[in-house]
Design an enzyme around this catalytic site. Structure first.
Site, PDB file in Angstrom:
ATOM      1  N   VAL A  30      55.480 -72.714  26.442  1.00  0.00           N
ATOM      2  CA  VAL A  30      53.977 -73.544  26.876  1.00  0.00           C
ATOM      3  C   VAL A  30      53.872 -74.224  25.640  1.00  0.00           C
ATOM      4  CG1 VAL A  30      51.710 -72.010  26.614  1.00  0.00           C
ATOM      5  CG2 VAL A  30      51.490 -74.139  27.930  1.00  0.00           C
ATOM      6  N   SER A  64      55.148 -74.992  22.687  1.00  0.00           N
ATOM      7  CA  SER A  64      55.952 -76.290  22.002  1.00  0.00           C
ATOM      8  C   SER A  64      55.896 -77.260  23.410  1.00  0.00           C
ATOM      9  CB  SER A  64      56.972 -76.041  21.558  1.00  0.00           C
ATOM     10  OG  SER A  64      57.974 -74.850  22.606  1.00  0.00           O
ATOM     11  N   CYS A  70      62.578 -66.165   9.845  1.00  0.00           N
ATOM     12  CA  CYS A  70      63.125 -66.964  10.484  1.00  0.00           C
ATOM     13  C   CYS A  70      62.615 -68.239  10.279  1.00  0.00           C
ATOM     14  CB  CYS A  70      62.827 -66.599  12.272  1.00  0.00           C
ATOM     15  SG  CYS A  70      63.595 -67.648  13.242  1.00  0.00           S
ATOM     16  N   GLY A 130      55.086 -75.510  18.195  1.00  0.00           N
ATOM     17  CA  GLY A 130      53.932 -75.280  18.572  1.00  0.00           C
ATOM     18  C   GLY A 130      52.673 -73.898  18.037  1.00  0.00           C
ATOM     19  N   CYS A 175      62.331 -60.723  18.426  1.00  0.00           N
ATOM     20  CA  CYS A 175      63.279 -62.087  20.173  1.00  0.00           C
ATOM     21  C   CYS A 175      64.702 -60.727  20.409  1.00  0.00           C
ATOM     22  CB  CYS A 175      63.404 -63.517  20.114  1.00  0.00           C
ATOM     23  SG  CYS A 175      64.305 -63.864  18.127  1.00  0.00           S
TER      24      CYS A 175
END
EC number: 2.8.1.13
Length: 408
Positions: free
Chosen positions: A25, A27, A114, A138, A210
């Site tokens: 939501v 970005s 990252c 974001g 992730c």
């Protein structure tokens, strides 16, 4: 000279902005807001890893569904959208170093790596190749002009503060990056997503790393570094062998739950002796940390390192993203950064990030940070640790454990 809302010269339609679209939501709203203002917006989504079991996992970021969500949002906005395959680069720059660090008894922060490599180095270079005037994300952090450059500040929504993960951003990158959500509360961001008709308006926020299914770090290490999963013994800091463990990768400094021994005493992981496969445990007070030594420091403060104050600089520091910052004094001598805590801190592990702020208040400026190499505790605790680490009896217990395992 007229500056637009992103502090770029000219009207918005004269500025091309690449938006890093994760499929979430935040970005998506960034892309929507910039498009609404009239900027020339291009969306880019990175495919970072083999989706596998995480593809449909709620709470994961960068999963397969996210790529499709980003594509649908871009379609709704009518902006170009590209998916770049960064899987090999992500493994080399993030996953492999994470596994290596964990196998050595550290507590790494892969989200920092990252941002430091794939997102703010490689993606930023791609944005420049596309002729973009800025790369927008974001993240919940603020970027403002500061002298001849820009500086990073904590966001309006302190509950969403992501500054801890962005301390390694270089000055050159900061000058090119923009963070449109820095002054907005998350609740309002979701309202905007709903108003814009985005399919991701009610999507769950990413929570896990992730590439770590269900947050089980040991599963990743076992797969990538099986040779690092060695059995050993659990030793009380007083020297008593309490039990056995199946691998140091299952533990981290400060851990209390799941240690694997029951003594009637509340025990915490105090130290990981990787060389001898020993997990050292003790009471909570053994975790109190007085001093840290850092490596790979990114200094963003105004003071020149060749003229750093001899008595150091007082500031606030954070050693975990979810913890409040604590007052400390930062020293720089002969190329080495160290931190002396002025307020009690505990459970600091090698590999963790230590992030510097110019104060504890809302909107504090980020002054950089580094990674912990080792820490110092109270003199008595340090003596007890040295004593147990040099204890030949517990080393013999480890050796016996290896022989028993090998004979099975």
């Amino acid at each position: 000279m007229f500056l637009n809302s992103l502090d770029l010269p000219g009207q918005p339609d004269n500025s091309r902005i690449v938006v890093a679209m994760s499929g979430g939501v935040d970005s998506s709203v960034v892309a929507g807001l910039l498009k609404k203002e009239g900027y020339d917006v291009i969306g880019i989504t990175l495919q970072l890893y083999d989706h596998g079991a995480a593809t449909h996992r709620v709470g994961a970021c960068c999963a397969g569904q996210d790529i499709e969500d980003a594509r649908r949002v871009a379609e709704t906005l009518g902006i170009p959208h590209y998916v770049l395959d960064y899987e090999k680069r992500f493994r080399e720059a993030v996953i492999d170093p994470f596994a290596e660090s964990y196998a050595h008894g550290e507590t790494p922060v892969p989200c920092v790596a990252c941002n430091q490599t794939v997102k703010f180095a490689d993606l930023l270079a791609t944005a420049r190749e596309l002729g973009a005037d800025a790369l927008a994300t974001g993240h919940y952090i603020r970027s403002r002009p500061h002298g001849a450059h820009r500086a990073l500040f904590r966001p309006f929504d302190v509950e969403r503060d992501q500054s801890y993960f962005l301390f390694a951003t270089t000055q050159e990158q900061i000058d090119y990056l923009r963070f449109p959500l820095g002054d907005l509360p998350k609740a309002h961001v979701r309202e905007i997503a709903t108003e814009m008709g985005f399919v991701v308006a009610d999507k769950h926020d990413s929570q896990d790393i992730c590439f770590v299914p269900q947050g089980k770090y040991s599963d990743v290490i076992t797969k990538l570094r099986p040779e690092a999963v060695n059995p050993g013994v659990i030793v009380h800091i007083d020297g008593q062998v309490l039990g056995k463990h199946s691998g140091i990768v299952n533990y981290t400094v400060g851990q209390r739950r799941g240690i694997g021994v029951a003594t009637g005493e509340a025990l915490y992981v105090v130290y990981l002796d990787v060389e001898n496969a020993r997990v050292i445990v003790g009471p909570r007070e053994m975790l109190e940390t007085h001093k840290l030594f850092l490596r790979d420091v990114n200094w963003l403060g105004d003071e020149r390192l060749d003229n750093f104050p001899s008595d150091g600089l007082e500031m606030a520091v954070k050693v975990r993203s979810t913890r409040p910052s604590h007052l400390a004094r930062l020293h720089y001598q002969e190329g080495v950064f160290s931190v002396d805590f002025l307020e009690c801190e505990n459970s600091v592990a090698p590999g963790q990030a230590c992030v510097f702020y110019d104060g504890n208040g809302d909107g504090a400026r980020i002054l950089g940070g580094g990674f912990v190499t080792h820490s110092q505790r109270a003199v008595g605790v340090e003596m007890m640790l040295r004593r147990v680490l040099c204890n030949p009896e517990t080393k013999a217990a480890v050796s016996s454990e290896f022989k028993t395992t090998a004979s099975k």
